[in-house]
Scaffold this active site. Structure first.
Site, PDB file in Angstrom:
ATOM      1  N   SER A  38      44.780  38.411  36.862  1.00 52.66           N
ATOM      2  CA  SER A  38      43.890  38.396  35.695  1.00 52.66           C
ATOM      3  C   SER A  38      44.532  37.895  34.410  1.00 52.66           C
ATOM      4  O   SER A  38      43.829  37.625  33.444  1.00 52.66           O
ATOM      5  CB  SER A  38      43.350  39.796  35.440  1.00 52.66           C
ATOM      6  OG  SER A  38      42.344  40.070  36.369  1.00 52.66           O
ATOM      7  N   LYS A  46      43.250  34.849  33.006  1.00 56.77           N
ATOM      8  CA  LYS A  46      42.025  34.856  32.179  1.00 56.77           C
ATOM      9  C   LYS A  46      42.349  34.451  30.737  1.00 56.77           C
ATOM     10  O   LYS A  46      41.510  33.873  30.050  1.00 56.77           O
ATOM     11  CB  LYS A  46      41.370  36.245  32.216  1.00 56.77           C
ATOM     12  CG  LYS A  46      40.805  36.562  33.609  1.00 56.77           C
ATOM     13  CD  LYS A  46      40.330  37.979  33.738  1.00 56.77           C
ATOM     14  CE  LYS A  46      39.498  38.152  34.989  1.00 56.77           C
ATOM     15  NZ  LYS A  46      39.946  39.138  35.936  1.00 56.77           N
ATOM     16  N   TYR A 106      38.831  29.338  40.261  1.00 54.15           N
ATOM     17  CA  TYR A 106      39.159  30.690  39.786  1.00 54.15           C
ATOM     18  C   TYR A 106      40.171  31.369  40.735  1.00 54.15           C
ATOM     19  O   TYR A 106      41.161  31.951  40.289  1.00 54.15           O
ATOM     20  CB  TYR A 106      37.874  31.517  39.660  1.00 54.15           C
ATOM     21  CG  TYR A 106      38.121  32.979  39.372  1.00 54.15           C
ATOM     22  CD1 TYR A 106      38.424  33.421  38.090  1.00 54.15           C
ATOM     23  CD2 TYR A 106      38.077  33.925  40.406  1.00 54.15           C
ATOM     24  CE1 TYR A 106      38.680  34.760  37.830  1.00 54.15           C
ATOM     25  CE2 TYR A 106      38.330  35.258  40.156  1.00 54.15           C
ATOM     26  CZ  TYR A 106      38.634  35.673  38.877  1.00 54.15           C
ATOM     27  OH  TYR A 106      38.896  37.002  38.628  1.00 54.15           O
ATOM     28  N   TYR A 111      41.340  46.123  30.315  1.00 54.52           N
ATOM     29  CA  TYR A 111      40.081  46.591  30.909  1.00 54.52           C
ATOM     30  C   TYR A 111      39.593  47.869  30.249  1.00 54.52           C
ATOM     31  O   TYR A 111      39.713  48.037  29.051  1.00 54.52           O
ATOM     32  CB  TYR A 111      40.230  46.777  32.429  1.00 54.52           C
ATOM     33  CG  TYR A 111      40.679  45.509  33.064  1.00 54.52           C
ATOM     34  CD1 TYR A 111      39.835  44.394  33.049  1.00 54.52           C
ATOM     35  CD2 TYR A 111      41.919  45.377  33.627  1.00 54.52           C
ATOM     36  CE1 TYR A 111      40.240  43.209  33.595  1.00 54.52           C
ATOM     37  CE2 TYR A 111      42.331  44.190  34.177  1.00 54.52           C
ATOM     38  CZ  TYR A 111      41.486  43.105  34.160  1.00 54.52           C
ATOM     39  OH  TYR A 111      41.889  41.935  34.685  1.00 54.52           O
ATOM     40  N   VAL A 113      46.286  42.431  38.574  1.00 58.05           N
ATOM     41  CA  VAL A 113      46.521  43.315  39.726  1.00 58.05           C
ATOM     42  C   VAL A 113      47.748  42.922  40.551  1.00 58.05           C
ATOM     43  O   VAL A 113      48.134  43.658  41.459  1.00 58.05           O
ATOM     44  CB  VAL A 113      45.283  43.433  40.666  1.00 58.05           C
ATOM     45  CG1 VAL A 113      44.164  44.232  40.026  1.00 58.05           C
ATOM     46  CG2 VAL A 113      44.809  42.092  41.155  1.00 58.05           C
TER      47      VAL A 113
HETATM   48  O1  DON Z   1      39.397  38.270  40.940  1.00 57.44           O
HETATM   49  C1  DON Z   1      40.096  39.240  41.160  1.00 57.44           C
HETATM   50  O2  DON Z   1      39.635  40.345  41.440  1.00 57.44           O
HETATM   51  C2  DON Z   1      41.593  39.053  41.092  1.00 57.44           C
HETATM   52  N1  DON Z   1      41.930  37.715  41.435  1.00 57.44           N
HETATM   53  C3  DON Z   1      42.093  39.335  39.713  1.00 57.44           C
HETATM   54  C4  DON Z   1      41.746  40.718  39.230  1.00 57.44           C
HETATM   55  C5  DON Z   1      42.739  41.309  38.329  1.00 57.44           C
HETATM   56  O3  DON Z   1      43.882  40.915  38.227  1.00 57.44           O
HETATM   57  C6  DON Z   1      42.305  42.481  37.599  1.00 57.44           C
HETATM   58  N2  DON Z   1      43.432  43.080  36.960  1.00 57.44           N
HETATM   59  N3  DON Z   1      43.770  44.121  36.672  1.00 57.44           N
END
Ligand code: DON
Length: 305
Positions: free
Chosen positions: A62, A65, A189, A241, A259
């Site tokens: 994330s 982002k 993405y 978040y 994550v």
């Molecule tokens: O799209 C997703 O769910 C993951 N590629 C990224 C999510 C993420 O890193 C949320 N972070 N805490």
């Protein structure tokens, strides 16, 4: 500084036992749960300090982002971007779908999955390959690391298991927020989330943001001051978040988690900070990493508030 970082990693390593590796993307389970590292770039003298696992590669997840938002804002301008995505915290999990239907048609902010899928769809490029190349080039320049690339295994794992993201994207296509080919947007993405970095790379990226969008090592302008200001603001309000409020109180600096266990943090006009600690807390943020940042902020009085 070096001693302080070593002490903070030692002191907070115990928290990694309480966390868990992200399992909804199966390939992420291969990480070493005990790892914890912090890397700091002091932008005043371009000195770098670190402790713990700072050369271990992990996927940016994330934290990409932030990159998507920077490029979308630079390509389209703020009005066009914020016509498609809001800038309000959600209080919901990062992949929640509920707000898209009941509260507003636009995603709440660019730091949750729905919002990031939208900013990714706004990145310019004649082909999908060109768009990925632009993302990779941005990260290579922002980290001063030419070797940055996509981890193919994690990308495939994400793509195979990305049904929640697929549902967010198709929902947004149905109400006109997302335009173009949904599968192509999702593919980009997934690839951007699967780009591999280290804590050191994140610290350098944080240093660029701390330095108003200019690389402290080469004076290269990677984003306008205005884009940098917007991005830092959204990192404060939405970057961690539904833990962003607590993080703002306890640490008080712009940050973005992923994550994969990374945290990108930036102390305006002072430091870029990169964290790696794949053991996550309930909200998906690096559990050891948050404790290290909290202690560091207290020790050096980093809170911007
Ligand atoms: O799209 C997703 O769910 C993951 N590629 C990224 C999510 C993420 O890193 C949320 N972070 N805490």
């Amino acid at each position: 500084m070096k001693n302080l970082l070593v002490n903070l990693v030692d002191k907070n390593k115990k928290y990694t036992e309480e966390g868990f590796l992200a399992s909804y993307i199966p390939a992420l389970l291969k990480a070493n749960k005990d790892d914890l590292g912090i890397y700091v770039v002091d932008i005043k003298n371009n000195e770098e300090y670190w402790a713990g696992e700072c050369d271990v590669k992990f996927t940016i997840q994330s934290i990409s982002k932030v990159v998507g938002l920077i490029i979308a804002l630079s390509d389209n301008g703020r009005d066009a971007v914020f016509k498609k995505v809001n800038v309000e915290p959600t209080g919901m999990g990062f992949n929640s779908i509920v707000n898209l239907e009941i509260r507003d048609e636009k995603p709440y902010n660019p730091m949750i999955n729905a919002g990031a899928i939208v900013t990714t769809s706004l990145i310019y490029g004649e082909t999908e390959e060109r768009k990925l190349e632009r993302i990779l080039n941005f990260i290579r320049r922002a980290t001063n690391n030419e070797d940055i690339n996509v981890n193919q295994e994690i990308y495939e794992s994400e793509k195979e298991t990305g049904d929640r993201n697929r549902s967010l994207a198709y929902f947004m296509k149905s109400n006109g927020i997302l335009e173009g080919n949904v599968e192509e947007v999702l593919d980009l993405y997934f690839k951007q989330c699967s780009i591999e970095v280290t804590a050191k790379d994140l610290a350098r990226f944080g240093a660029v943001i701390a330095n108003d969008g200019i690389t402290p090592w080469g004076n290269e302008v990677l984003m306008s001051r205005e884009v940098c200001r917007i991005v830092k603001t959204i990192m404060v309000t939405c970057g961690m978040y539904d833990a962003s409020g607590e993080f703002a109180v306890q640490v008080g600096i712009p940050a973005k988690s992923g994550v994969g266990g990374g945290i990108l943090a930036t102390v305006p006009r002072r430091y870029g900070i990169g964290i790696y600690g794949p053991a996550l807390d309930q909200k998906g943020n690096s559990i050891g990493g948050i404790h290290v940042l909290k202690n560091l902020s207290e020790e050096l009085e980093l809170s911007i508030f």
